[in-house]
Write a protein that holds these residues in place. Structure first.
Motif, PDB file in Angstrom:
ATOM      1  N   VAL A 298       0.835  -1.121  -0.097  1.00  0.00           N
ATOM      2  CA  VAL A 298       0.097   0.033  -0.018  1.00  0.00           C
ATOM      3  C   VAL A 298       0.947   1.346  -0.120  1.00  0.00           C
ATOM      4  O   VAL A 298       1.526   1.347   0.891  1.00  0.00           O
ATOM      5  CB  VAL A 298      -0.782   0.134   1.255  1.00  0.00           C
ATOM      6  CG1 VAL A 298      -1.638   1.400   1.326  1.00  0.00           C
ATOM      7  CG2 VAL A 298      -1.997  -1.081   1.266  1.00  0.00           C
ATOM      8  N   GLY A 299       0.899   1.901  -1.053  1.00  0.00           N
ATOM      9  CA  GLY A 299       1.585   3.319  -1.090  1.00  0.00           C
ATOM     10  C   GLY A 299       0.821   4.358  -0.404  1.00  0.00           C
ATOM     11  O   GLY A 299      -0.398   4.429  -0.414  1.00  0.00           O
ATOM     12  N   ILE A 300       1.756   5.252   0.386  1.00  0.00           N
ATOM     13  CA  ILE A 300       1.347   6.354   0.806  1.00  0.00           C
ATOM     14  C   ILE A 300       1.778   7.504   0.309  1.00  0.00           C
ATOM     15  O   ILE A 300       3.109   7.720   0.210  1.00  0.00           O
ATOM     16  CB  ILE A 300       1.436   6.487   2.332  1.00  0.00           C
ATOM     17  CG1 ILE A 300       0.939   5.323   2.936  1.00  0.00           C
ATOM     18  CG2 ILE A 300       0.803   7.779   2.946  1.00  0.00           C
ATOM     19  CD1 ILE A 300      -0.551   5.199   2.994  1.00  0.00           C
ATOM     20  N   ALA A 301       0.917   8.402  -0.505  1.00  0.00           N
ATOM     21  CA  ALA A 301       1.733   9.342  -1.413  1.00  0.00           C
ATOM     22  C   ALA A 301       1.011  10.929  -0.762  1.00  0.00           C
ATOM     23  O   ALA A 301      -0.112  10.995   0.097  1.00  0.00           O
ATOM     24  CB  ALA A 301       1.078   9.385  -2.779  1.00  0.00           C
ATOM     25  N   GLY A 302       1.603  11.957  -0.893  1.00  0.00           N
ATOM     26  CA  GLY A 302       1.202  13.072  -0.658  1.00  0.00           C
ATOM     27  C   GLY A 302       2.565  14.209  -0.498  1.00  0.00           C
ATOM     28  O   GLY A 302       3.650  13.595  -0.471  1.00  0.00           O
ATOM     29  N   LEU A 303       2.329  15.386  -0.241  1.00  0.00           N
ATOM     30  CA  LEU A 303       3.555  16.394  -0.114  1.00  0.00           C
ATOM     31  C   LEU A 303       4.268  16.098   1.259  1.00  0.00           C
ATOM     32  O   LEU A 303       3.467  15.801   2.178  1.00  0.00           O
ATOM     33  CB  LEU A 303       2.897  17.813  -0.508  1.00  0.00           C
ATOM     34  CG  LEU A 303       2.192  18.020  -1.693  1.00  0.00           C
ATOM     35  CD1 LEU A 303       1.524  19.553  -1.622  1.00  0.00           C
ATOM     36  CD2 LEU A 303       3.161  17.781  -2.870  1.00  0.00           C
ATOM     37  N   ILE A 304       5.271  16.776   1.015  1.00  0.00           N
ATOM     38  CA  ILE A 304       5.952  16.781   2.581  1.00  0.00           C
ATOM     39  C   ILE A 304       5.194  17.615   3.539  1.00  0.00           C
ATOM     40  O   ILE A 304       4.928  18.599   3.157  1.00  0.00           O
ATOM     41  CB  ILE A 304       7.526  17.422   2.361  1.00  0.00           C
ATOM     42  CG1 ILE A 304       8.391  16.181   1.505  1.00  0.00           C
ATOM     43  CG2 ILE A 304       8.156  17.527   3.527  1.00  0.00           C
ATOM     44  CD1 ILE A 304       9.772  16.827   1.105  1.00  0.00           C
ATOM     45  N   MET A 479       5.435   0.394  -7.666  1.00  0.00           N
ATOM     46  CA  MET A 479       5.491  -0.788  -6.475  1.00  0.00           C
ATOM     47  C   MET A 479       4.243  -0.941  -5.899  1.00  0.00           C
ATOM     48  O   MET A 479       4.124  -2.032  -5.066  1.00  0.00           O
ATOM     49  CB  MET A 479       6.636  -0.381  -5.343  1.00  0.00           C
ATOM     50  CG  MET A 479       7.989  -0.292  -5.884  1.00  0.00           C
ATOM     51  SD  MET A 479       8.687  -1.761  -6.680  1.00  0.00           S
ATOM     52  CE  MET A 479       8.447  -2.987  -5.185  1.00  0.00           C
ATOM     53  N   SER A 480       3.287  -0.134  -5.806  1.00  0.00           N
ATOM     54  CA  SER A 480       2.057  -0.245  -4.909  1.00  0.00           C
ATOM     55  C   SER A 480       1.112  -0.939  -5.770  1.00  0.00           C
ATOM     56  O   SER A 480       0.775  -1.210  -7.056  1.00  0.00           O
ATOM     57  CB  SER A 480       1.650   1.169  -4.631  1.00  0.00           C
ATOM     58  OG  SER A 480       2.442   2.108  -4.044  1.00  0.00           O
ATOM     59  N   ASP A 481       0.195  -1.571  -5.019  1.00  0.00           N
ATOM     60  CA  ASP A 481      -1.211  -2.200  -5.536  1.00  0.00           C
ATOM     61  C   ASP A 481      -2.214  -1.297  -5.221  1.00  0.00           C
ATOM     62  O   ASP A 481      -2.985  -1.255  -6.233  1.00  0.00           O
ATOM     63  CB  ASP A 481      -1.278  -3.750  -4.505  1.00  0.00           C
ATOM     64  CG  ASP A 481      -0.351  -4.494  -4.854  1.00  0.00           C
ATOM     65  OD1 ASP A 481       0.017  -5.169  -5.798  1.00  0.00           O
ATOM     66  OD2 ASP A 481       0.394  -5.007  -3.729  1.00  0.00           O
ATOM     67  N   ARG A 482      -2.310  -0.650  -4.083  1.00  0.00           N
ATOM     68  CA  ARG A 482      -3.249   0.517  -3.995  1.00  0.00           C
ATOM     69  C   ARG A 482      -2.418   1.565  -3.381  1.00  0.00           C
ATOM     70  O   ARG A 482      -1.341   1.356  -2.661  1.00  0.00           O
ATOM     71  CB  ARG A 482      -4.198   0.177  -2.868  1.00  0.00           C
ATOM     72  CG  ARG A 482      -5.363  -0.826  -3.443  1.00  0.00           C
ATOM     73  CD  ARG A 482      -6.483  -1.164  -2.513  1.00  0.00           C
ATOM     74  NE  ARG A 482      -5.961  -1.564  -1.312  1.00  0.00           N
ATOM     75  CZ  ARG A 482      -6.136  -1.218   0.089  1.00  0.00           C
ATOM     76  NH1 ARG A 482      -6.721   0.158   0.048  1.00  0.00           N
ATOM     77  NH2 ARG A 482      -5.405  -1.698   1.125  1.00  0.00           N
ATOM     78  N   ASP A 496      -6.591   2.517  -6.909  1.00  0.00           N
ATOM     79  CA  ASP A 496      -5.855   1.247  -7.428  1.00  0.00           C
ATOM     80  C   ASP A 496      -5.029   1.553  -8.324  1.00  0.00           C
ATOM     81  O   ASP A 496      -5.091   2.583  -9.171  1.00  0.00           O
ATOM     82  CB  ASP A 496      -7.170   0.346  -8.201  1.00  0.00           C
ATOM     83  CG  ASP A 496      -6.484  -0.953  -8.529  1.00  0.00           C
ATOM     84  OD1 ASP A 496      -5.724  -1.088  -9.346  1.00  0.00           O
ATOM     85  OD2 ASP A 496      -6.826  -2.066  -7.576  1.00  0.00           O
ATOM     86  N   VAL A 497      -3.777   0.899  -8.195  1.00  0.00           N
ATOM     87  CA  VAL A 497      -2.461   1.386  -9.051  1.00  0.00           C
ATOM     88  C   VAL A 497      -3.106   1.197 -10.510  1.00  0.00           C
ATOM     89  O   VAL A 497      -2.233   2.031 -11.336  1.00  0.00           O
ATOM     90  CB  VAL A 497      -1.616   0.380  -8.823  1.00  0.00           C
ATOM     91  CG1 VAL A 497      -1.608  -1.025  -9.195  1.00  0.00           C
ATOM     92  CG2 VAL A 497      -0.523   1.196  -9.372  1.00  0.00           C
ATOM     93  N   LYS A 498      -4.239   0.472 -10.803  1.00  0.00           N
ATOM     94  CA  LYS A 498      -4.282   0.241 -12.427  1.00  0.00           C
ATOM     95  C   LYS A 498      -4.951   1.599 -12.808  1.00  0.00           C
ATOM     96  O   LYS A 498      -5.033   1.865 -14.010  1.00  0.00           O
ATOM     97  CB  LYS A 498      -5.114  -0.865 -12.708  1.00  0.00           C
ATOM     98  CG  LYS A 498      -4.442  -2.073 -12.335  1.00  0.00           C
ATOM     99  CD  LYS A 498      -5.637  -3.286 -12.382  1.00  0.00           C
ATOM    100  CE  LYS A 498      -5.070  -4.618 -12.248  1.00  0.00           C
ATOM    101  NZ  LYS A 498      -6.069  -5.748 -12.072  1.00  0.00           N
ATOM    102  N   GLU A 499      -5.568   2.462 -12.026  1.00  0.00           N
ATOM    103  CA  GLU A 499      -6.302   3.436 -12.479  1.00  0.00           C
ATOM    104  C   GLU A 499      -5.479   4.866 -12.101  1.00  0.00           C
ATOM    105  O   GLU A 499      -5.797   5.858 -12.490  1.00  0.00           O
ATOM    106  CB  GLU A 499      -7.615   3.751 -11.832  1.00  0.00           C
ATOM    107  CG  GLU A 499      -7.676   3.694 -10.340  1.00  0.00           C
ATOM    108  CD  GLU A 499      -9.011   3.999  -9.770  1.00  0.00           C
ATOM    109  OE1 GLU A 499      -9.833   4.251 -10.371  1.00  0.00           O
ATOM    110  OE2 GLU A 499      -9.252   3.985  -8.687  1.00  0.00           O
TER     111      GLU A 499
END
Length: 511
Positions: A298-304, A479-482, A496-499
């Motif tokens: 599970v990826g966690i994205a966002g600004l610093i 690298m992520s699935d979601r 979802d990583v596909k979208e």
């Protein structure tokens, strides 16, 4: 000073050889920089880049290496940093050397104060500091304390400090490693503007896109040797060419594919988590709900500053002491962690984003760093079994491919990529169910990144759950699935990583 043949190079380093006990760090390296260019120095961790720059800046003095340094057509024999600065060379390290409690102007002229007789002339210092800040396009009050400024502005102050010493050659070691995208772009733009004014820069970087963006010439080091120098003018600089020369082979896909995905039941769930920093009363997490399943990244994205690390540490026993509400469930059971040791015991591990300050004890050897999070497993009546500690260290040295002659090597002597593997080994030794990776590839080269990604895939194949925080969107997508996107302490979207695309992630990160 001994004269050399006059050339259009501001710097020539000829046949530089530097040895440490048992290691030849530099092996007849040749490195030439033209006057007024941006010259990037790239290579895998341990290739010799920083060692070469330490030779140039006098950290490793004349007599401790073989070969010649020719600066402005004169052969140099620097005995320390002060000598190189007097000759016009300034080096700016990744770990900034500013004093937080002092003002901007005090930091700029620290160590080379402007004096009237024996007394420091503060009025002239402030006046000249304004000139230096103008030179780096930074509009701040010179009386501001460093601690009140962000990392991007601090980086520019380091460059202003270099200019205050009348340097003609600036060396920047991983200058954008700790910067967000806007600050990185601002710094690169500044280097290009300074080039127009005739300033010569050497930049060490693992970020190949930045290298391609600004470099006039790129020199590649591998295993302490000069592999090649590539010219923008001749169209020689591209990512595939750089990677092939850095690692000695082509990497067709930086993100290794998993043979199959076998995602299972929910391992960790967070429900309506709120967290308030008691020091300033700021709410750092706002009704956060998320989950991760066995065999899933599970990826966690966002600004610093969005709250990603605060989320990680809140799950990992709340070492920051936030006031918290909400629930954390592990395998369906509500957990009450009051300390990281309780989270570790339950099967959660956290690889911090700052391996040097928080993840490792650099003055300790590899085996101690790997064993220290789970000493009970190798101790009897409070006494550590040293043979068993060596066995544990050897196991992770081999399984994670940590490049070292011995697990009794001091951790500080390893490259960044190998230090990161030690940090991962330390937490794998606790046998976790859930592994949180905070910026797992920050400051490491493309070859070491590939190895870290391969380790992640092998752990997922064994059924582990991984939460990966990263500021690099290609890494999150690769690298992520979601993916969960965090903004101002809230989860603003789940993809979802596909979208998922970089644009969609940035749109959610800036709501």
């Amino acid at each position: 000073m001994e004269k050399a043949l006059k050339t259009d190079y501001i710097l020539e380093m000829n046949n530089i050889t530097k040895e440490f006990p048992g290691v030849k760090a530099l092996d007849h390296v040749n490195f030439k920089v033209r006057r007024g260019e941006i010259h990037c120095l790239v290579g895998e961790n341990g290739a010799g880049k920083s060692t070469l720059m330490k030779v140039l800046s006098g950290v490793w003095p004349y007599g401790s290496y073989e070969g010649d340094i020719v600066l402005n057509n004169e052969i140099q024999r620097f005995q320390g940093i002060q000598d190189s600065e007097k000759a016009g060379v300034a080096i700016i390290y990744q770990e900034l050397a500013l004093i937080p409690e002092l003002s901007v102007y005090e930091n700029i002229y620290l160590g080379h104060e402007i004096r009237k007789g024996r007394i420091i002339d503060w009025n002239e210092t402030i006046k000249m500091s304004k000139e230096m800040l103008k030179k780096v396009r930074l509009n701040v009050n010179p009386e501001t304390k460093i601690k009140e400024l962000g990392v991007g502005k601090q980086q520019l102050i380091e460059i202003a400090k270099a200019f205050s010493k009348n340097v003609s050659l600036i060396i920047l070691d991983e200058p954008t490693a700790a910067l967000n995208d806007d600050d990185s772009e601002n710094l690169l733009k500044l280097l290009l503007e300074l080039k127009e004014e005739g300033v010569t820069s050497i930049m060490i970087s693992h970020k190949l896109k930045e290298v391609i963006q600004i470099a006039d010439t790129v020199t590649v080091l591998r295993d302490g040797k000069t592999i090649c120098s590539l010219s923008r003018e001749k169209g020689e600089i591209s990512e595939p060419v750089l990677i092939r020369n850095m690692v000695g082979r082509a990497i067709d896909d930086i993100f290794p594919k998993r043979l199959e995905k076998n995602i299972g039941e929910t391992a960790l769930e967070v429900r309506n988590l709120n967290a308030i920093n008691p020091k300033n009363g700021k709410q750092v997490l706002k009704n956060v709900s998320m989950h991760t399943r066995k065999g899933e990244v599970v990826g966690i994205a966002g600004l610093i500053g969005a709250g990603r690390t605060e989320l990680a540490t809140s799950i990992f026993g709340n070492p920051k002491g936030f006031r918290m509400e909400g629930a954390i469930l592990l395998n369906g059971e509500v957990m009450h962690f009051h300390h990281p040791k309780e989270a570790i015991k339950a099967g959660i591990a956290y690889v911090t984003e700052d391996r040097k300050a928080e993840g490792l004890i650099l003055l300790q050897d590899i085996k101690h760093n790997i064993s220290m999070a789970n000493l009970k497993a190798i101790a009897s009546r409070g006494v550590v079994n040293e043979n068993e500690e060596i066995n544990v260290g050897e196991y992770y040295r081999k399984s994670l491919n940590i490049k070292t002659p011995s697990v009794e090597q001091l951790t500080r002597n390893l490259s960044g990529g190998n230090q990161q593997k030690v940090s991962i080994g330390k937490w794998l030794n606790t046998k976790p169910q859930v592994l949180i990776l905070d910026e797992p590839t920050r400051g490491i080269d493309v070859g070491a990144k590939f190895e870290i990604y391969t380790i992640i895939n092998s752990l997922i194949a064994e059924g582990m759950s991984i939460i990966m925080i990263s500021s690099e969107l290609p890494e999150i997508l690769g690298m992520s699935d979601r993916i969960y996107v965090v903004a101002e302490g809230k989860i603003t979207g789940e993809l979802d990583v596909k979208e998922a695309t970089q644009d969609k992630i940035m749109e959610l990160a800036t709501v």
